[in-house]
Design an enzyme around this catalytic site. Structure first.
Site, PDB file in Angstrom:
ATOM      1  N   VAL A  14      31.145  15.122  36.763  1.00  9.78           N
ATOM      2  CA  VAL A  14      32.041  14.114  37.314  1.00  9.78           C
ATOM      3  C   VAL A  14      31.368  12.749  37.375  1.00  9.78           C
ATOM      4  O   VAL A  14      31.966  11.727  37.084  1.00  9.78           O
ATOM      5  CB  VAL A  14      32.444  14.514  38.757  1.00  9.78           C
ATOM      6  CG1 VAL A  14      33.531  13.594  39.273  1.00  9.78           C
ATOM      7  CG2 VAL A  14      32.871  15.955  38.807  1.00  9.78           C
ATOM      8  N   HIS A  95      31.366  20.473  36.464  1.00 10.47           N
ATOM      9  CA  HIS A  95      30.822  21.152  37.630  1.00 10.47           C
ATOM     10  C   HIS A  95      30.913  22.657  37.467  1.00 10.47           C
ATOM     11  O   HIS A  95      31.752  23.183  36.764  1.00 10.47           O
ATOM     12  CB  HIS A  95      31.446  20.677  38.935  1.00 10.47           C
ATOM     13  CG  HIS A  95      32.898  20.360  38.804  1.00 10.47           C
ATOM     14  ND1 HIS A  95      33.362  19.423  37.934  1.00 10.47           N
ATOM     15  CD2 HIS A  95      33.973  20.870  39.429  1.00 10.47           C
ATOM     16  CE1 HIS A  95      34.663  19.355  38.030  1.00 10.47           C
ATOM     17  NE2 HIS A  95      35.065  20.227  38.921  1.00 10.47           N
ATOM     18  N   LEU A 448      46.052  55.857  51.771  1.00  8.05           N
ATOM     19  CA  LEU A 448      44.943  55.545  52.660  1.00  8.05           C
ATOM     20  C   LEU A 448      44.224  56.806  53.143  1.00  8.05           C
ATOM     21  O   LEU A 448      44.781  57.909  53.063  1.00  8.05           O
ATOM     22  CB  LEU A 448      45.470  54.780  53.882  1.00  8.05           C
ATOM     23  CG  LEU A 448      46.043  53.396  53.617  1.00  8.05           C
ATOM     24  CD1 LEU A 448      46.786  52.886  54.849  1.00  8.05           C
ATOM     25  CD2 LEU A 448      44.943  52.420  53.212  1.00  8.05           C
ATOM     26  N   SER A 449      43.028  56.626  53.637  1.00  8.39           N
ATOM     27  CA  SER A 449      42.310  57.737  54.248  1.00  8.39           C
ATOM     28  C   SER A 449      43.123  58.220  55.456  1.00  8.39           C
ATOM     29  O   SER A 449      43.570  57.401  56.257  1.00  8.39           O
ATOM     30  CB  SER A 449      40.931  57.256  54.705  1.00  8.39           C
ATOM     31  OG  SER A 449      40.251  58.310  55.353  1.00  8.39           O
ATOM     32  N   SER A 521      41.886  56.137  45.797  1.00  8.05           N
ATOM     33  CA  SER A 521      42.097  55.280  44.603  1.00  8.05           C
ATOM     34  C   SER A 521      42.872  54.005  44.922  1.00  8.05           C
ATOM     35  O   SER A 521      44.030  53.862  44.548  1.00  8.05           O
ATOM     36  CB  SER A 521      42.773  56.070  43.479  1.00  8.05           C
ATOM     37  OG  SER A 521      43.864  56.818  43.920  1.00  8.05           O
TER      38      SER A 521
END
Lengths: 613, 300
Positions: A14, A95, A448-449, A521
């Site tokens: 820049v 940048h 979910l678990s 998963s």
């Protein structure tokens, strides 16, 4: 009249004055119309950084967001011409977080301008820019040392910077360097020689660009044309349309379809301007062959020695996505006109572009460049990138978001099916399935678990057993005690974990079994990978849908308590994401039915799909 | 026919490559035909890309009902000459409400052009729409991709643009996404005219100087095309030798004072001109960054 087109990459940060330099080139070459100049004067007063003067940088900082922030956030293309040449400038920001834009600009450029602030000399970003330029196959650069007025037009400063850059070359590879001292703001040595620096006797930047002859590949390489499109308006015409990538071709020449290794002779080179006697590099043509052979999009027509047919490649990959690149992930792999699935089999090193050294890594983050091995779902005709940009440059596309997430340059090719041979067995999956009286399938329970995956899978399997069906269960937790006990819970390990489970499921499907996988998963991408392992219709995604609060309430293994108290990290639903299936084959909302009811729903679905009779 | 400069050959090759990628990757492509010089070049390139076949996509014209009469005549002649399939769309709501450029100003552009285009793309279920926009037209266009992704509702998000490397164009779309494709991205206005001259491509006669009835408004020359023109008190049409650099809807496209009556004259004038092409497009000057704003909303 310009007689050629030169594509030039401009890189700098820049503050180096890159936009000013480009604005100055455009202005001096008459590419800026009067009404745009009027707008520029107005903008200079409003946003400009040149006190009391015209800020040429505003000519090129295009988007409103950028003008307000005063930074260039994307790669932009600018055009100008002189009586001798037409130019395309790929203007990319310097940048660090925008490495991807610079790589993008470099991929189509033949020449580069590296801008350096004379006050600062060679910075890490200069090394970074030079490394990217070199990696992307640009061999010719101009080192434009800017803001010479701020160092008193001192030749010693200039010479010191040039010597410093030359010292980098043995680590960068071969680059032809022309160094020019400039003042972009005032135009010194940009388009006219500077009276302030009589010690510099070389050409101006513009004159250098006009005379530049980029080091391109030699013309005497063998012919290659990736087939883009099969042109078949009716039964009387069949032509293969594409752009000649290398070499030349004429009617009567023998070409080989690299994929099938079948050959034919060129009968006609068709264009709307009449048939051609010969066609060469970069020409778009339609080839008619003297006999019918099987050719489709993605094949490469070539003459001997023909390109290798890759089953696996090694490459430099520039990663362009927020989500890091892991081993085991699969992407759409686009090279030439071919598109296949590429699975990341290894990530070894990252190139530290600041020091130009390699560091051992296992994943690549946004804007990192690393050595990656990729296994291809179908053979791809390719060459190493230093031989061919078209047949050695590829992109990786995320199969869910469809975004381009990586760019790669082939460094080594492993031939398809040469070292590991696939044995075709006489007894197949169908025969085994017939014997079992069922269709093999993968029932992939995700959630979910504590959602109830294993509970329901267990009930389903008991029913299958009672019905005399042959099945096998893979439980995420249990598999971690054996096959996957070397894996932890980092994102990279989760990907590898699921890849192994998917491969094992595939083997059980080959055996003709109904495979029940109960496995958190959490990522769509990985579930897609598992789905791809088996054939269409053999994979049933079963979403065990339980809200996280309910799972936390049940917490059968006490894991939520541990995660909430910080003893367990990367826990799905707490401090790691779960991506719910968008379109599962079966959804089981556990708040709406008992495990028995939901298991029965699965059995019904298996009957409907003809998996069980 | 004039010799074609080498750089035009390179630009032509790139554009043909892009058009073939569209044919290979798209399920339901369409070419947005605006009748202007860029569209004429685009059609010529499409004919070249698929010769001896016809281009495998129809043309779509967004008819605002305020195009110059010569443009419509030229459109119908071109379509017939090359055997293209032409599809037309006019925004039925705008037509019903009598939306016109005299009474409705920038709302007219929104309703009869931007909205109409979005309607037509949605109705036609087109996945790829090919357009003739060039990167040199306006600052925000310089960062436009060749394959430019539009989100649901045909909106353009500059920060969500895909990196575009080598000549690999990623035409994969997620649900709800469509693509705009710009094969002339790397061309300049001068390239377009030089190519039109070298290839002998037909363009609308309005590009050539002729005596035409005009009025002056805010320093712009407005050509009176038919009796729908509304005159301000004291205004009387005056015949002037003028031509157009850019064509749109008639009271919104200003003519230029120019004697250039042949393609050679136009190319020579282009080489010495100091005014931008879009200076005659009144809609672009409404506000700062107006083109970027319009593009975000779905304008081509």
């Amino acid at each position: 009249m310009p007689d050629s087109l030169l594509r030039v990459l401009t890189c700098g940060s820049v503050d180096d004055g890159k936009s000013t330099l480009i604005g100055r080139l455009l202005f001096e070459c008459g590419s800026i119309p009067d009404d745009v100049l009027v707008a520029l004067e107005r903008d200079s007063r409003r946003f400009g950084t040149v006190e009391g003067g015209t800020d040429y940088a505003l000519l090129v900082d295009g988007l409103a967001a950028e003008r307000e922030q005063g930074v260039t956030i994307d790669v932009a293309y600018r055009f100008f011409e002189t009586p001798v040449r037409r130019f395309i400038l790929a203007d990319s920001p310097g940048h660090q977080q925008y490495t991807r834009n610079m790589v993008t600009g470099a991929s189509t450029s033949d020449f580069a301008i590296l801008l350096i602030d004379a006050r600062k000399g060679i910075l890490a970003q200069t090394r970074r820019h030079a490394a990217i330029v070199s990696l992307l196959g640009i061999r010719d650069v101009v080192l434009a040392v800017n803001k010479m007025d701020l160092v008193g037009f001192d030749q010693a400063v200039f010479d010191g910077i040039v010597a410093g850059f030359h010292a980098l070359l043995d680590r960068l590879g071969p680059l032809n360097v022309t160094a020019i001292p400039v003042v972009a703001r005032d135009g010194d040595n940009v388009t006219r020689p500077s009276t302030n620096m009589p010690w510099y006797t070389g050409a101006t930047l513009l004159a250098t660009l006009e005379r530049a002859e980029p080091t391109l590949r030699p013309l005497d390489v063998p012919f290659r044309m990736p087939v883009q499109y099969v042109n078949r308006p009716d039964h009387t015409f069949r032509g293969y349309a594409g752009t000649v990538e290398a070499g030349t071709i004429k009617p009567g020449d023998t070409v080989i379809n690299t994929t099938s290794r079948v050959e034919a002779k060129i009968a006609q080179i068709v264009t709307m301007d009449g048939d051609l006697a010969t066609a060469g590099r970069d020409e778009p043509v339609t080839l008619v062959l003297d006999r019918e052979i099987d050719v489709s999009r993605g094949d490469v027509l070539a003459v001997e020695p023909i390109p290798a047919l890759a089953g696996q490649i090694d490459a430099w990959v520039v990663w362009m996505d927020e989500t890091p690149l892991f081993r085991g992930r699969a992407y759409q792999f686009m090279l030439g006109t071919k598109s296949v699935v590429g699975t990341i089999t290894d990530i070894t090193n990252r190139l530290d572009v600041d020091t130009l050294t390699e560091v051992a890594v296992r994943e690549l983050a946004l804007n990192e460049i690393g050595r990656v091995s990729i296994s291809l779902s179908h053979p791809v005709a390719c060459e190493v990138y230093t031989e061919s940009r078209t047949l050695g440059g590829f992109v990786l596309v995320d199969r869910l978001t469809r975004n381009t997430v990586g760019a790669g340059m082939v460094t080594a090719i492993k031939a398809a099916r040469s070292d590991v041979y696939w044995h075709r067995m006489d007894v197949g999956k169908d025969a085994r399935a017939l014997l079992n009286g069922q269709k093999p399938a993968v029932l992939w329970f995700t959630g979910l678990s504590g959602a109830g995956k294993s509970t329901i899978a267990n009930l389903v399997e008991k029913q299958l057993l009672a019905m005399g069906r042959h099945s096998m269960t893979l439980d995420g937790d249990n598999v971690r005690h054996g096959l996957n006990r070397d894996l932890g819970f980092s994102e990279a390990d989760r990907v590898e974990n699921i890849r192994r489970i998917a491969e094992v499921s595939k083997l059980f499907v080959e055996a003709g079994l109904i495979v029940l996988v109960s496995f958190i998963s959490p990522y769509r991408n990985e579930r897609m990978l598992a789905r791809d392992c088996v054939e269409e219709g053999e994979f049933l995604e079963i979403y065990v849908d339980t809200p996280v609060d309910e799972c936390r309430r049940r917490d059968p293994k006490g894991l939520y308590q541990k995660a909430d108290s910080g003893q367990l990290r990367n826990f799905t639903g707490v401090d790691a994401p779960y991506e719910a299936p968008l379109d599962p084959e079966i959804r089981l909302p556990t708040l709406e039915g008992s495990p028995e009811v939901l298991a029965a729903k699965v059995i019904d679905a298996l009957r409907e799909r003809g998996i069980i009779g | 026919m004039t010799m074609r400069p080498a750089h035009l050959k390179a630009l032509e090759a790139e554009s043909i490559h892009i058009l073939r990628e569209v044919a290979a990757q798209a399920a339901n492509p369409v070419l947005l035909y605006s009748i202007g010089k860029d569209s004429s070049v685009l059609l010529h390139l499409a004919r070249k890309a698929f010769f001896p076949a016809k281009p495998p996509f129809p043309l779509l014209h967004i008819d605002t009902t305020w195009k110059f009469r010569d443009m419509i005549v030229f459109r119908d002649k071109t379509v017939q000459q090359f055997g293209f399939e032409l599809r037309k769309h006019t925004n039925p709501d705008g037509l019903r409400d009598g939306i016109n450029p005299f009474d409705h100003g920038s709302a007219y552009t929104q309703i009869m052009k931007t909205d109409a285009l979005k309607q037509a793309l949605t109705i036609g279920k087109y996945d790829f729409a090919i357009g003739g926009a060039r990167r040199d037209e306006e600052r925000s266009r310089a960062k436009e991709r060749v394959f430019s992704v539009r989100g649901p509702g045909h909106t353009w998000e500059p920060k969500r643009q895909r990196p575009e490397l080598w000549h690999l164009y990623n035409g994969n779309l997620a649900p709800g996404e469509t693509l705009r494709v710009f094969p002339l991205s790397n061309w300049t206005e001068l390239d377009v005219w030089t190519y039109v001259l070298a290839e002998g491509i037909d363009v609308v006669p309005l590009y050539f100087a002729a005596p035409r009835p005009t009025v002056m408004r805010d320093g712009q020359i407005i050509v009176v095309d038919d009796d729908r023109m509304r005159f301000l008190p004291g205004e009387k049409p005056e015949t002037k030798l003028v031509r157009f650099r850019s064509l749109g809807c008639y009271p919104l496209s200003a003519a230029v004072d120019s004697p250039a009556a042949t393609l050679e004259d136009i190319v020579a004038e282009m080489r010495s001109t100091r005014v931008s092409e879009r200076a005659g497009r009144l809609i672009d000057q409404d506000q700062d960054s107006s083109m970027e704003k319009k593009k975000r909303e779905g304008y081509f």
